[in-house]
Design a protein around this motif. Structure first.
Motif, PDB file in Angstrom:
ATOM      1  N   ILE A 108      22.653  -7.810   9.359  1.00 12.60           N
ATOM      2  CA  ILE A 108      21.739  -6.969  10.115  1.00 12.60           C
ATOM      3  C   ILE A 108      22.523  -5.810  10.722  1.00 12.60           C
ATOM      4  CG2 ILE A 108      20.055  -8.769  10.595  1.00 12.60           C
ATOM      5  CD1 ILE A 108      21.219  -8.975  13.428  1.00 12.60           C
TER       6      ILE A 108
ATOM      7  N   GLY B 247      17.710  -5.814  20.283  1.00 15.66           N
ATOM      8  CA  GLY B 247      17.031  -6.698  19.346  1.00 15.66           C
ATOM      9  C   GLY B 247      17.923  -7.595  18.517  1.00 15.66           C
TER      10      GLY B 247
ATOM     11  N   LEU C 123      16.279 -10.090  15.743  1.00 16.69           N
ATOM     12  CA  LEU C 123      16.462  -9.676  14.347  1.00 16.69           C
ATOM     13  C   LEU C 123      17.278 -10.704  13.570  1.00 16.69           C
ATOM     14  CD1 LEU C 123      17.042  -5.851  14.869  1.00 16.69           C
ATOM     15  CD2 LEU C 123      15.024  -6.960  13.879  1.00 16.69           C
TER      16      LEU C 123
ATOM     17  N   CYS D  94      14.741 -13.484  12.927  1.00 11.79           N
ATOM     18  CA  CYS D  94      13.711 -13.084  11.967  1.00 11.79           C
ATOM     19  C   CYS D  94      14.274 -12.851  10.566  1.00 11.79           C
ATOM     20  CB  CYS D  94      13.000 -11.826  12.463  1.00 11.79           C
ATOM     21  SG  CYS D  94      11.948 -12.121  13.907  1.00 11.79           S
TER      22      CYS D  94
ATOM     23  N   ASN E 296      15.776  -0.073  15.248  1.00 12.47           N
ATOM     24  CA  ASN E 296      16.523  -1.195  14.666  1.00 12.47           C
ATOM     25  C   ASN E 296      15.631  -2.114  13.846  1.00 12.47           C
ATOM     26  OD1 ASN E 296      19.035  -0.404  15.607  1.00 12.47           O
ATOM     27  ND2 ASN E 296      18.831  -1.508  17.540  1.00 12.47           N
ATOM     28  N   ILE E 297      14.389  -2.263  14.251  1.00 11.89           N
ATOM     29  CA  ILE E 297      13.455  -3.046  13.435  1.00 11.89           C
ATOM     30  C   ILE E 297      13.243  -2.352  12.095  1.00 11.89           C
ATOM     31  CG2 ILE E 297      11.073  -3.865  13.225  1.00 11.89           C
ATOM     32  CD1 ILE E 297      11.069  -4.184  16.299  1.00 11.89           C
TER      33      ILE E 297
ATOM     34  N   ASN F 215      16.118  -2.746   9.566  1.00 12.58           N
ATOM     35  CA  ASN F 215      16.300  -4.087   8.986  1.00 12.58           C
ATOM     36  C   ASN F 215      15.043  -4.675   8.354  1.00 12.58           C
ATOM     37  OD1 ASN F 215      19.180  -4.954   9.981  1.00 12.58           O
ATOM     38  ND2 ASN F 215      18.210  -3.997  11.753  1.00 12.58           N
ATOM     39  N   GLU F 216      13.948  -3.938   8.377  1.00 12.90           N
ATOM     40  CA  GLU F 216      12.643  -4.504   8.025  1.00 12.90           C
ATOM     41  C   GLU F 216      12.631  -5.198   6.660  1.00 12.90           C
ATOM     42  OE1 GLU F 216       7.936  -3.205   8.263  1.00 12.90           O
ATOM     43  OE2 GLU F 216       9.518  -1.744   8.687  1.00 12.90           O
TER      44      GLU F 216
ATOM     45  N   LEU G 149      13.850  -8.877   6.703  1.00 15.22           N
ATOM     46  CA  LEU G 149      13.279  -9.839   7.641  1.00 15.22           C
ATOM     47  C   LEU G 149      12.233 -10.737   6.984  1.00 15.22           C
ATOM     48  CD1 LEU G 149      12.857  -7.514  10.757  1.00 15.22           C
ATOM     49  CD2 LEU G 149      14.825  -8.926  10.106  1.00 15.22           C
TER      50      LEU G 149
END
Length: 307
Positions: free
Chosen positions: A102, A151, A155, A158, A182-183, A186-187, A190
């Motif tokens: 991540i 996060g 993360l 997830c 950051n989401i 890395n989406e 996840l």
């Protein structure tokens, strides 16, 4: 030489330490080190701090000479390429999990933009290790994280666990902005895409009831939130409000005990609110590189009695 450990330390911008062995005088080893660090594929478009990278290369070359070796062209060329680059406008850190990595936009400063939330702290890494070794605590569950910062914890979970849902929460505007970034970074990695909620502990603890999306929580997580005595009453009252819709809800709070008096105040506040509290013993495999000079503990908190 342990290239896996070197990679983890380098990508997370951690001190490399005395990891070097004499085989770095070999050209093949120098090439392997470069591929594991400064030439790592994950750094393309997501660079580390320029000063950290420069210092790493200087140390690497100094160690080669210290062992009486030759610095080969591949190493000189990599260093030259690094020196020719402009400093990145956004710095990143990368954290290896068992099966993926991540990436976070992250500041190296302890305090930045008026908050401590723009840095990954060691208790979140410690709690992540525990939960990744005990996935049943979060898989299929409705999870809320308080004070999530950038996060990292959420993360990491997830990326490795199929939670029923995961809510990341914080309050500071700069933190929330980087959290959304950051989401997005890395989406694709996840297994569960987290939602983001702005939660002010003072407001949440004083509200008549929690928002509907925060009802029926199975587990609440928090890491490195016990650092200021003035914040503890609102934190504990906020947790009390959140668990009111599910008395079986578990709470796991990881704390780095920098000041024993602050941690004692937290323990007292938890007891005064009628919660049960029990420290969790973690024997999880160490995945991340973090400062262990201060004790880190995980407290399990619940309105229900422990079995």
């Amino acid at each position: 030489m342990d290239l896996s450990l070197l990679r983890r330390r380098f990508l997370s911008c951690s001190p490399v330490g005395e990891i070097w062995t004499k085989d770095i005088i070999k050209e093949s080893t120098q090439q392997d080190i470069l591929l594991s660090t400064v030439l790592c594929e994950c750094l393309k478009g997501r660079p580390l701090s320029q000063s950290y990278t420069n210092n790493f290369m200087k140390t690497f070359m100094h160690k080669i000479e210290e062992f009486g070796g030759e610095i080969y062209d591949c190493t000189y060329e990599a260093y030259g390429d690094i020196l020719s680059l402009s400093a990145p406008t956004v710095e990143h850190r990368h954290y290896d999990l068992s099966d993926t990595t991540i990436c976070l936009q992250e500041s190296g400063s302890l305090v930045a933009e008026g908050t401590t939330g723009l840095k990954t702290w060691q208790a979140s890494q410690y709690l992540a290790e525990y939960l990744l070794a005990n996935k049943s605590l979060v898989e299929g569950k409705k999870v809320l994280e308080l004070g999530c910062g950038l996060g990292f914890l959420g993360l990491a979970i997830c990326a490795a666990c199929r939670c029923g849902s995961y809510i990341l929460s914080d309050h500071h505007s700069s933190v929330l902005q980087k959290l959304h970034a950051n989401i997005a970074i890395n989406e694709e990695k996840l297994l569960c895409i987290p939602n983001v909620e702005e939660i002010d502990w003072n407001i949440a603890s004083a509200a008549a009831s929690s928002p509907s999306q925060l009802h029926g929580l199975d587990i609440i997580l928090a890491a490195d939130v016990v650092f200021d005595k003035e914040l503890i009453p609102s934190l504990v009252k906020c947790i009390e409000k959140l668990v009111s819709s599910n008395s079986q809800c578990q709470v796991l709070i990881a704390s780095t005990i920098r000041n024993p008096d602050t941690y004692a105040s937290f323990s007292q506040a938890v007891g005064d609110t009628g919660f049960q509290r029990k420290q969790v013993v973690s024997n999880a495999t160490k995945l991340f590189v973090y400062d262990e000079s201060s004790e880190i503990v995980i407290d399990r908190v619940s309105k229900a009695s422990f079995s």
